[in-house]
Design an enzyme around this catalytic site. Structure first.
Site, PDB file in Angstrom:
ATOM      1  N   HIS A  52     -75.838 -25.162  28.241  1.00  0.00           N
ATOM      2  CA  HIS A  52     -76.776 -26.180  28.730  1.00  0.00           C
ATOM      3  C   HIS A  52     -76.038 -27.184  29.610  1.00  0.00           C
ATOM      4  O   HIS A  52     -74.806 -27.121  29.744  1.00  0.00           O
ATOM      5  CB  HIS A  52     -77.461 -26.899  27.550  1.00  0.00           C
TER       6      HIS A  52
HETATM    7  P1  TYD Z   1     -76.378 -28.019  20.632  1.00  0.00           P
HETATM    8  O1  TYD Z   1     -75.889 -29.165  21.470  1.00  0.00           O
HETATM    9  O2  TYD Z   1     -77.514 -27.214  21.191  1.00  0.00           O
HETATM   10  O3  TYD Z   1     -75.176 -27.041  20.283  1.00  0.00           O
HETATM   11  P2  TYD Z   1     -74.232 -26.205  21.259  1.00  0.00           P
HETATM   12  O4  TYD Z   1     -74.212 -26.929  22.577  1.00  0.00           O
HETATM   13  O5  TYD Z   1     -72.915 -26.174  20.600  1.00  0.00           O
HETATM   14  O6  TYD Z   1     -74.773 -24.839  21.391  1.00  0.00           O
HETATM   15  O7  TYD Z   1     -76.758 -28.580  19.198  1.00  0.00           O
HETATM   16  C1  TYD Z   1     -77.093 -27.726  18.121  1.00  0.00           C
HETATM   17  C2  TYD Z   1     -78.011 -28.507  17.198  1.00  0.00           C
HETATM   18  O8  TYD Z   1     -77.332 -29.648  16.681  1.00  0.00           O
HETATM   19  C3  TYD Z   1     -79.266 -29.014  17.891  1.00  0.00           C
HETATM   20  O9  TYD Z   1     -80.354 -28.845  16.989  1.00  0.00           O
HETATM   21  C4  TYD Z   1     -79.029 -30.483  18.088  1.00  0.00           C
HETATM   22  C5  TYD Z   1     -78.058 -30.849  16.978  1.00  0.00           C
HETATM   23  N1  TYD Z   1     -77.101 -31.902  17.403  1.00  0.00           N
HETATM   24  C6  TYD Z   1     -77.223 -33.174  16.842  1.00  0.00           C
HETATM   25  O10 TYD Z   1     -78.120 -33.448  16.010  1.00  0.00           O
HETATM   26  N2  TYD Z   1     -76.325 -34.154  17.226  1.00  0.00           N
HETATM   27  C7  TYD Z   1     -75.346 -33.895  18.141  1.00  0.00           C
HETATM   28  O11 TYD Z   1     -74.543 -34.820  18.474  1.00  0.00           O
HETATM   29  C8  TYD Z   1     -75.258 -32.578  18.706  1.00  0.00           C
HETATM   30  C9  TYD Z   1     -74.191 -32.254  19.721  1.00  0.00           C
HETATM   31  C10 TYD Z   1     -76.152 -31.623  18.294  1.00  0.00           C
END
Ligand code: TYD
Length: 138
Positions: A52
């Site tokens: 993303h």
């Molecule tokens: P995401 O940023 O999509 O993970 P990655 O980029 O590693 O694939 O986040 C995964 C899940 O965690 C999503 O439901 C949002 C949650 N999240 C939080 O609640 N707080 C945070 O600081 C982050 C980075 C993610």
């Protein structure tokens, strides 16, 4: 318009016979106020994280343990960085698509961010990113 790119930051490394110590300070080693820290660990083999971009959040990613690759794309250019030393940070400006992959066993990724978590800041699909990029660059 100037497109931003990720860049590698060489963090301080203080070594003596007891081992190594590195550190990071906001506005010094990273060009933003650190509003959030999160970490990614226990990633099963072959998984990809972080597919993303963020509208506003800037970040610095550090491989505290092990190694992984970070592939990036700013709409015009793309590249890849291997992080495998805990005294390097990869600074990623906002508006950059990035994916973290090829995690080694027991790797630990620390991510320092410039904003608190906000789902509205995410650009989650390549199609959304394409739109974001074209609106930005008109
Ligand atoms: P995401 O940023 O999509 O993970 P990655 O980029 O590693 O694939 O986040 C995964 C899940 O965690 C999503 O439901 C949002 C949650 N999240 C939080 O609640 N707080 C945070 O600081 C982050 C980075 C993610």
């Amino acid at each position: 318009m100037k497109k931003n790119k990720p860049c590698l930051i060489h963090l301080p490394k203080i070594s003596d016979r007891r081992g190594n110590l590195s550190f990071v300070e906001e506005f010094n080693h990273v060009p933003f106020k650190i509003m959030r820290a999160y970490w990614i660990y226990d990633v099963p083999g072959g998984e990809i994280r972080g597919g993303h971009a963020y509208r506003d959040n800037e970040e610095t990613i550090i491989a505290l343990s092990g190694s992984f690759n970070i592939a990036w794309n700013n709409g015009e250019e793309s590249g890849e960085f291997l992080l495998n030393r805990s005294y390097y940070g990869l600074y990623i400006p906002n508006g950059i698509w990035r994916e973290i992959r090829d995690f080694s066993t027991n790797s630990l990724a620390l991510i320092l961010g410039s904003t608190p978590y906000d789902e509205k800041d995410y650009i989650r699909t390549p199609q959304q990113y394409e739109r974001f990029y074209h609106e930005l660059c008109q």
